[in-house]
Design a protein around this motif. Structure first.
Motif, PDB file in Angstrom:
ATOM      1  N   ASP A 255      41.935  39.537  34.279  1.00  0.00           N
ATOM      2  CA  ASP A 255      40.975  38.790  35.092  1.00  0.00           C
ATOM      3  C   ASP A 255      39.944  38.045  34.238  1.00  0.00           C
ATOM      4  N   LYS A 256      40.405  37.465  33.159  1.00  0.00           N
ATOM      5  CA  LYS A 256      39.535  36.663  32.310  1.00  0.00           C
ATOM      6  C   LYS A 256      39.652  35.172  32.624  1.00  0.00           C
ATOM      7  N   ILE A 257      40.403  34.856  33.652  1.00  0.00           N
ATOM      8  CA  ILE A 257      40.596  33.477  34.090  1.00  0.00           C
ATOM      9  C   ILE A 257      40.211  33.397  35.559  1.00  0.00           C
ATOM     10  N   ALA A 258      39.579  32.319  35.956  1.00  0.00           N
ATOM     11  CA  ALA A 258      39.192  32.154  37.358  1.00  0.00           C
ATOM     12  C   ALA A 258      40.421  32.248  38.259  1.00  0.00           C
ATOM     13  N   LYS A 259      40.300  33.016  39.329  1.00  0.00           N
ATOM     14  CA  LYS A 259      41.378  33.223  40.296  1.00  0.00           C
ATOM     15  C   LYS A 259      42.673  33.649  39.602  1.00  0.00           C
ATOM     16  N   SER A 260      42.525  34.597  38.684  1.00  0.00           N
ATOM     17  CA  SER A 260      43.659  35.078  37.889  1.00  0.00           C
ATOM     18  C   SER A 260      44.813  35.565  38.763  1.00  0.00           C
ATOM     19  N   GLY A 261      44.488  36.266  39.840  1.00  0.00           N
ATOM     20  CA  GLY A 261      45.532  36.841  40.679  1.00  0.00           C
ATOM     21  C   GLY A 261      46.434  35.789  41.294  1.00  0.00           C
ATOM     22  N   ILE A 262      45.860  34.681  41.735  1.00  0.00           N
ATOM     23  CA  ILE A 262      46.652  33.626  42.360  1.00  0.00           C
ATOM     24  C   ILE A 262      47.595  33.014  41.334  1.00  0.00           C
ATOM     25  N   TYR A 263      47.053  32.697  40.178  1.00  0.00           N
ATOM     26  CA  TYR A 263      47.890  32.119  39.129  1.00  0.00           C
ATOM     27  C   TYR A 263      49.012  33.076  38.725  1.00  0.00           C
ATOM     28  N   LEU A 264      48.646  34.350  38.471  1.00  0.00           N
ATOM     29  CA  LEU A 264      49.631  35.314  37.992  1.00  0.00           C
ATOM     30  C   LEU A 264      50.692  35.592  39.052  1.00  0.00           C
ATOM     31  N   ALA A 265      50.314  35.507  40.314  1.00  0.00           N
ATOM     32  CA  ALA A 265      51.293  35.711  41.383  1.00  0.00           C
ATOM     33  C   ALA A 265      52.340  34.593  41.387  1.00  0.00           C
ATOM     34  N   TYR A 266      51.913  33.376  41.131  1.00  0.00           N
ATOM     35  CA  TYR A 266      52.861  32.257  41.052  1.00  0.00           C
ATOM     36  C   TYR A 266      53.828  32.470  39.890  1.00  0.00           C
ATOM     37  N   PHE A 267      53.270  32.833  38.759  1.00  0.00           N
ATOM     38  CA  PHE A 267      54.083  33.112  37.582  1.00  0.00           C
ATOM     39  C   PHE A 267      55.082  34.243  37.863  1.00  0.00           C
TER      40      PHE A 267
END
Length: 424
Positions: A255-267
């Motif tokens: 969670d060191k990136i803004a809205k990490s969960g959304i990005y990581l979910a796409y990945f």
């Protein structure tokens, strides 16, 4: 992440216009046949998307991107063409092709007819209509208009699974990225030829965010002639790219990136389709999100819809076991991340202009330095330019006019007969 409901721009970029349909050729070939593969880049259909004067192009850019370099009007086309997916199977993809018009009558005939070519590669996009061929307001449409208005032909591929293309988007897959981009160039050459123009062999490749590593992948394929046929590498200008992708994913897991969960979910959902990262959604996602997360990343949900359904933090969305796999990848994940950690680990035969912003909170400036270090270790000429204290999406708007100047400089040197410019 932008506030608009139709975009996620965690590693982003996009643009668009109007629409008149002109069907050129139907798509009808047996899937998987040798004929299909031989016809990668074949045009399936063309629609005129816009016809703008130079003044109208400047109006589209005004307040967003410096329009002082606009010189010509443009005609834009939405083009469907044949390519291959992440498994190497035949599919169709779409792109925006933009050609300049109203070139000066006193321009030498060969320069008016033979156009320099730009391949513009976009950033992370979750909604399939948020690409240059579909969205008239995206940064990618604006980028294509800008390049074309300086007298260049532009191929702006949507990649596989976005725009009007078939199937899902194989997010970050090197094979599909190169195929869609190179086949897009082939299709753009056909479109140009039908309008009485020819594309020069050397391609100026540039791209933003996800399109940064894509720029280096496509450039290498062109230089090594793995793309085959006509085109060769002419210039490289990546912008704000995540060149150390395993470190980027680990930062998202923490969670060191803004809205990490959304990005990581796409990945995670895209790479699971390609490489099998988990056996069932419950292995990766916490309840109740495990029952709906994969459906949200189907290309038909907007960023606003996704954000309203999922938590922004990775720790709230993912299981701890899965986050640990992202932090310490092994097996297939490690093997597939490795090529994306090394997109700059080669020696281009053209200088590389890397652009990044020290204010970027989505993709840290260290990624640009990582790319520069790999190029240095290979003895490659390059220059790293900090475009200023801007956020991720603004960095590309600041970089684009600089990229045009860089491309102009290289072309002027070439016409003057000078050798490759050494870049510190």
């Amino acid at each position: 992440m932008t506030s608009r409901g139709t975009k996620i721009r965690i590693l982003a970029g996009a643009v668009a216009l109007g629409s008149m349909s002109v069907l050129v050729a139907p798509f009808s070939a047996a899937a998987g046949s040798r004929s299909d593969r031989a016809h990668s880049g074949a045009v399936v259909s063309i629609e005129q998307a816009a016809d703008l004067t130079a003044e109208e192009v400047a109006g589209e850019l005004r307040g967003k991107i410096d329009s002082s370099q606009v010189r010509y009007g443009v005609t834009a086309y939405r083009v469907a063409y044949r390519t291959t997916d992440s498994a190497g199977a035949p599919t169709t993809a779409s792109q925006l092709v933009v050609l300049p018009k109203n070139l000066p009558k006193n321009l030498p005939k060969n320069r008016a007819r033979h156009l320099s070519t730009v391949s513009w590669l976009h950033g992370t996009t979750v909604y399939r209509k948020d690409v240059a061929s579909e969205n008239p307001k995206s940064n990618d449409r604006l980028a294509a208009l800008l390049f074309a208005s300086t007298g260049r032909a532009v191929s702006a591929p949507d990649y596989v699974g976005l725009g009007s293309g078939e199937g899902f988007h194989p997010y970050g897959d090197p094979r599909a990225t190169v195929a869609a981009s190179v086949d897009g160039l082939r299709a753009a050459r056909t479109v140009a030829h039908r309008s009485g123009r020819e594309l020069k062999r050397k391609v100026q490749v540039s791209g933003f965010s996800q399109g940064g590593p894509a720029t280096m992948l496509v450039g290498r394929a062109l230089q090594e002639k793995r793309a085959g046929g006509y085109f060769r590498l002419g210039a490289l200008a990546p912008v704000s790219g995540p060149f150390h992708i395993s470190a980027f994913e680990a930062a998202a897991a923490d969670d060191k990136i803004a809205k990490s969960g959304i990005y990581l979910a796409y990945f995670a959902t895209a790479w699971n389709k390609m490489y099998g990262l988990y056996t069932s959604p419950g292995d990766a996602f916490r309840s109740p999100y495990d029952s709906k997360v994969e459906g949200l990343f189907d290309g038909y949900h907007t960023a606003g819809q996704i954000v309203s359904e999922l938590p922004a933090a990775s720790k709230d969305l993912f299981t701890e076991d899965f986050l640990n796999k992202i932090r310490n990848p092994d097996g297939v994940l490690r093997d597939k991340l490795r090529p994306m950690d090394n997109t700059c680990d080669w020696r281009p035969n053209v200088p590389v202009e890397i652009f990044h912003s020290r204010g970027d909170k989505d993709v840290d400036f260290s990624h640009a330095a990582y790319c520069a270090d790999q190029l240095t270790s290979n003895g490659a000429a390059h220059r790293l330019t900090d475009v200023g204290d801007y956020d991720h999406n603004e960095s590309v708007r600041q970089a684009l006019p600089r990229i045009v100047r860089s491309f102009d400089e290289r072309e002027n040197l070439h016409r003057a007969g000078a050798g490759p410019r050494a870049v510190p």
